[in-house]
Design a protein around this motif. Structure first.
Motif, PDB file in Angstrom:
ATOM      1  N   GLU A 154       0.846  -1.179   0.000  1.00  0.00           N
ATOM      2  CA  GLU A 154       0.000   0.000   0.000  1.00  0.00           C
ATOM      3  C   GLU A 154       0.891   1.241   0.000  1.00  0.00           C
ATOM      4  O   GLU A 154       2.036   1.190   0.496  1.00  0.00           O
ATOM      5  N   PRO A 155       0.395   2.362  -0.518  1.00  0.00           N
ATOM      6  CA  PRO A 155       1.229   3.571  -0.558  1.00  0.00           C
ATOM      7  C   PRO A 155       1.839   3.946   0.784  1.00  0.00           C
ATOM      8  O   PRO A 155       3.020   4.308   0.855  1.00  0.00           O
ATOM      9  N   HIS A 156       1.051   3.833   1.875  1.00  0.00           N
ATOM     10  CA  HIS A 156       1.571   4.252   3.176  1.00  0.00           C
ATOM     11  C   HIS A 156       2.678   3.333   3.681  1.00  0.00           C
ATOM     12  O   HIS A 156       3.391   3.682   4.628  1.00  0.00           O
ATOM     13  N   GLN A 157       2.854   2.168   3.050  1.00  0.00           N
ATOM     14  CA  GLN A 157       3.922   1.257   3.432  1.00  0.00           C
ATOM     15  C   GLN A 157       5.228   1.542   2.675  1.00  0.00           C
ATOM     16  O   GLN A 157       6.235   0.881   2.934  1.00  0.00           O
ATOM     17  N   CYS A 158       5.183   2.492   1.752  1.00  0.00           N
ATOM     18  CA  CYS A 158       6.335   2.790   0.898  1.00  0.00           C
ATOM     19  C   CYS A 158       7.018   4.077   1.352  1.00  0.00           C
ATOM     20  O   CYS A 158       6.362   4.988   1.865  1.00  0.00           O
ATOM     21  N   VAL A 172       4.884  12.217  -0.872  1.00  0.00           N
ATOM     22  CA  VAL A 172       4.004  12.415   0.280  1.00  0.00           C
ATOM     23  C   VAL A 172       2.566  12.674  -0.183  1.00  0.00           C
ATOM     24  O   VAL A 172       1.605  12.144   0.370  1.00  0.00           O
ATOM     25  N   GLY A 175       0.677   9.634  -0.887  1.00  0.00           N
ATOM     26  CA  GLY A 175       0.412   8.764   0.250  1.00  0.00           C
ATOM     27  C   GLY A 175       1.600   7.987   0.751  1.00  0.00           C
ATOM     28  O   GLY A 175       1.468   7.158   1.657  1.00  0.00           O
ATOM     29  N   TRP A 176       2.774   8.241   0.163  1.00  0.00           N
ATOM     30  CA  TRP A 176       3.993   7.580   0.613  1.00  0.00           C
ATOM     31  C   TRP A 176       4.605   8.312   1.802  1.00  0.00           C
ATOM     32  O   TRP A 176       4.287   9.473   2.079  1.00  0.00           O
ATOM     33  N   GLN A 177       5.527   7.641   2.469  1.00  0.00           N
ATOM     34  CA  GLN A 177       6.462   8.313   3.359  1.00  0.00           C
ATOM     35  C   GLN A 177       7.677   8.712   2.512  1.00  0.00           C
ATOM     36  O   GLN A 177       7.867   8.194   1.418  1.00  0.00           O
ATOM     37  N   VAL A 199       7.949  -0.872   9.690  1.00  0.00           N
ATOM     38  CA  VAL A 199       7.202  -0.415   8.530  1.00  0.00           C
ATOM     39  C   VAL A 199       7.829  -1.049   7.299  1.00  0.00           C
ATOM     40  O   VAL A 199       8.990  -0.794   7.005  1.00  0.00           O
TER      41      VAL A 199
END
Length: 203
Positions: A154-158, A172, A175-177, A199
């Motif tokens: 998922e984007p938030h996991q990247c 960002v 949705g990424w870090q 993460v």
């Protein structure tokens, strides 16, 4: 991050071809603007090939700034003398050893692919997404979406590690870090903190 800082390379390249740095950058901006993109967008996607792009740069340099230059074989001369960032490569290998998915997400013209492979081979990465192969480039949201899907995350996991602020901002927004790269050890510390927090990463 896998090569010396782009500003250093720009300065060295401008000296090598005998073009004032400001004129080179402004000509690249103007050619990019013609194609509705930034300085490198026209060949990163690509919309035109490198030889055409180099010729248009020469035309702008001469017609707008009165600078006569030979910019053919741009990529060969851009990469001349550049070496891979061994410290960052070692950190990437360390992240993989700890179980992280490590990917390469790069804005890269097709004619520069052989230079990239010469500097660092594909064995260091679990996945590779290149702008010229997918028709999208950082900081466009489409390339981040595609990279996450290929990594199975998922984007938030990247997390994107990048030395250009606009790419960090784009990641960002998608949705990424993100980690803004300044040097290998600084970036590695930040990525390590994310790993310690369990993460899953795609870099």
């Amino acid at each position: 991050m896998l090569t010396p800082p782009v500003d250093v390379t720009f300065t060295q390249f401008a000296d090598r071809v005998g073009v004032p740095l400001w004129a080179l950058k402004e000509s690249m901006r103007l050619v990019g603007e013609k194609y509705g993109t930034d300085s490198m967008g026209a060949i990163d996607i690509p919309l035109i090939d490198e030889a055409t792009w180099s010729g248009e740069l020469e035309d702008v340099l001469g017609g707008t700034f009165g600078v006569v230059a030979d910019l053919q074989h741009f990529g060969d001369r851009w990469f001349a003398g550049r070496s891979a960032n061994q410290a960052w490569t070692a950190h990437l290998d360390g992240f993989r050893a700890r179980g992280a998915f490590v990917g390469l997400l790069s804005n890269l013209p097709p004619s520069w692919e052989r230079h990239r492979r010469f500097m660092i081979d594909d064995s260091h990465f679990d996945g590779i997404v290149l702008s010229h192969a997918v028709g999208s480039r950082k900081p466009d949201p489409e390339i981040f979406e595609l990279a996450a899907k290929r990594a199975g995350l998922e984007p938030h996991q990247c997390v994107l590690v990048d030395d250009m602020e606009k790419n960090v901002t784009g990641a960002v927004a998608a949705g990424w870090q993100a980690v803004h790269f300044h040097d290998a050890d600084q970036a590695a510390r930040q990525v390590s903190r994310l790993l310690a927090a369990a993460v899953p990463l795609a870099g």
